[in-house]
Scaffold this active site. Sequence first.
Site, mmCIF file in Angstrom:
data_model
loop_
_atom_site.group_PDB
_atom_site.id
_atom_site.type_symbol
_atom_site.label_atom_id
_atom_site.label_comp_id
_atom_site.label_asym_id
_atom_site.label_seq_id
_atom_site.Cartn_x
_atom_site.Cartn_y
_atom_site.Cartn_z
ATOM 1 N N ASN A 73 11.590 4.897 18.591
ATOM 2 C CA ASN A 73 12.167 3.965 17.629
ATOM 3 C C ASN A 73 13.305 3.273 18.378
ATOM 4 O O ASN A 73 14.366 3.870 18.579
ATOM 5 C CB ASN A 73 12.700 4.694 16.396
ATOM 6 C CG ASN A 73 13.244 3.702 15.365
ATOM 7 O OD1 ASN A 73 13.491 2.542 15.685
ATOM 8 N ND2 ASN A 73 13.440 4.173 14.144
ATOM 9 N N GLU A 97 5.399 3.007 18.755
ATOM 10 C CA GLU A 97 6.669 2.445 18.281
ATOM 11 C C GLU A 97 6.792 2.792 16.795
ATOM 12 O O GLU A 97 5.870 2.507 16.020
ATOM 13 C CB GLU A 97 6.619 0.927 18.494
ATOM 14 C CG GLU A 97 7.816 0.171 17.962
ATOM 15 C CD GLU A 97 7.620 -1.351 18.092
ATOM 16 O OE1 GLU A 97 6.721 -1.813 18.832
ATOM 17 O OE2 GLU A 97 8.373 -2.079 17.428
ATOM 18 N N HIS A 99 9.130 2.629 13.219
ATOM 19 C CA HIS A 99 10.265 2.116 12.442
ATOM 20 C C HIS A 99 10.273 2.801 11.092
ATOM 21 O O HIS A 99 9.224 2.869 10.428
ATOM 22 C CB HIS A 99 10.170 0.595 12.259
ATOM 23 C CG HIS A 99 10.207 -0.116 13.558
ATOM 24 N ND1 HIS A 99 11.355 -0.202 14.307
ATOM 25 C CD2 HIS A 99 9.228 -0.700 14.268
ATOM 26 C CE1 HIS A 99 11.083 -0.834 15.431
ATOM 27 N NE2 HIS A 99 9.804 -1.145 15.446
#
Length: 143
Positions: A73, A97, A99
């Site tokens: 993150n 990735e 979030h």
Amino acid sequence: MSILVLHGPNLNMLGQREPEIYGATTLEQINTALLKRAAEVGLVLSCFQSNHEGALIDMIQQKGWTADGIIINPGALTHYGLALRDALAMIKAPIVEVHISNVYQREEFRHKSVIAPVATGQIAGLGWRGYLLALEWMISRTS
Ligand code: DQA
């Protein structure tokens, strides 16, 4: 198999930081949950947080090259961290990735990720459990 988990700027403040957006779970609780799940399946997992792009890059150069996967993150570096992106672009192992918030529902500047083109995939908007889902995906690749 070893997994490197990287947390970028301000993620050390989870739990206190804008809880209406990021929830009440602390970074320590997230790392504990990831370590517990990794231990259950016999994975070596290490977690690192920094508020500094260079420190994240140093860690990628130190541990990322031998890791079997990276979960990251990048915090706000997501949107402009080109040196971080270049460090990740050199990695052959899969990169997820993560979030916590749904960046696409938020301010325009959060809609662009300079990391996404060098990541294998992205999880956004599923809260802190997005990290666990990323880990499950890494685990599923081994069986
Ligand atoms: C974040 C989203 C970013 O836009 C923000 O700068 C963060 C956290 C998230 O987890 O939702 O620091 O990466």
